[in-house]
Design a protein around this motif. Sequence first.
Motif, PDB file in Angstrom:
ATOM      1  N   VAL A 237      10.548  14.600 -11.599  1.00 34.24           N
ATOM      2  CA  VAL A 237      10.250  13.171 -11.577  1.00 34.24           C
ATOM      3  C   VAL A 237       8.881  12.968 -12.229  1.00 34.24           C
TER       4      VAL A 237
ATOM      5  N   ILE B  85      12.355   5.746  -7.167  1.00 36.36           N
ATOM      6  CA  ILE B  85      13.474   5.672  -8.092  1.00 36.36           C
ATOM      7  C   ILE B  85      14.741   6.144  -7.396  1.00 36.36           C
TER       8      ILE B  85
ATOM      9  N   GLY C  26      18.556   7.514 -11.114  1.00 32.16           N
ATOM     10  CA  GLY C  26      17.466   7.248 -12.048  1.00 32.16           C
ATOM     11  C   GLY C  26      17.511   5.890 -12.713  1.00 32.16           C
TER      12      GLY C  26
ATOM     13  N   SER D 267      10.277   7.803 -13.693  1.00 31.74           N
ATOM     14  CA  SER D 267      11.530   8.250 -14.291  1.00 31.74           C
ATOM     15  C   SER D 267      11.878   9.617 -13.719  1.00 31.74           C
ATOM     16  N   ARG D 268      13.127  10.028 -13.913  1.00 25.62           N
ATOM     17  CA  ARG D 268      13.516  11.354 -13.438  1.00 25.62           C
ATOM     18  C   ARG D 268      14.437  12.007 -14.448  1.00 25.62           C
TER      19      ARG D 268
END
Length: 124
Positions: A79, A51, A55, A71-72
């Motif tokens: 993360v 990613i 993000g 996702s972060r």
Amino acid sequence: QVQLVESGGGLVQAGDSLRLSCAASGLGYRNLIMGWFRQAPGKEREFAAAISQNGYIPSYADAVKGRFTISRDMTKNTVYLQMNSLKPGDTAIYYCAAADGLLLSKETTYYTYWGQGTQVTVSS
């Protein structure tokens, strides 16, 4: 220097879901590409997902596309890898990695920082 600590692995059945977390500490987290790799017994470490720094841009290996979501959370320096519809072939140690750069690379050599890994086992 950046330290990465993974959590969330475990033993699940085929079709189940798991969410892995990678907590980052140290300076520069916001400027790093973050990735997840995995290594099954007797096999080389392989790319799963990455990613971008903000993000907004993810990248996935074909083997996990449509089932995994990376996702972060910038506020938590964390993360995540949401893994759905798990298969026995997903069994591996999952590693979090971080890289200085702009590319969402699939190469292990691109990443400078690595966590210790968390075991994911999927039974049939």
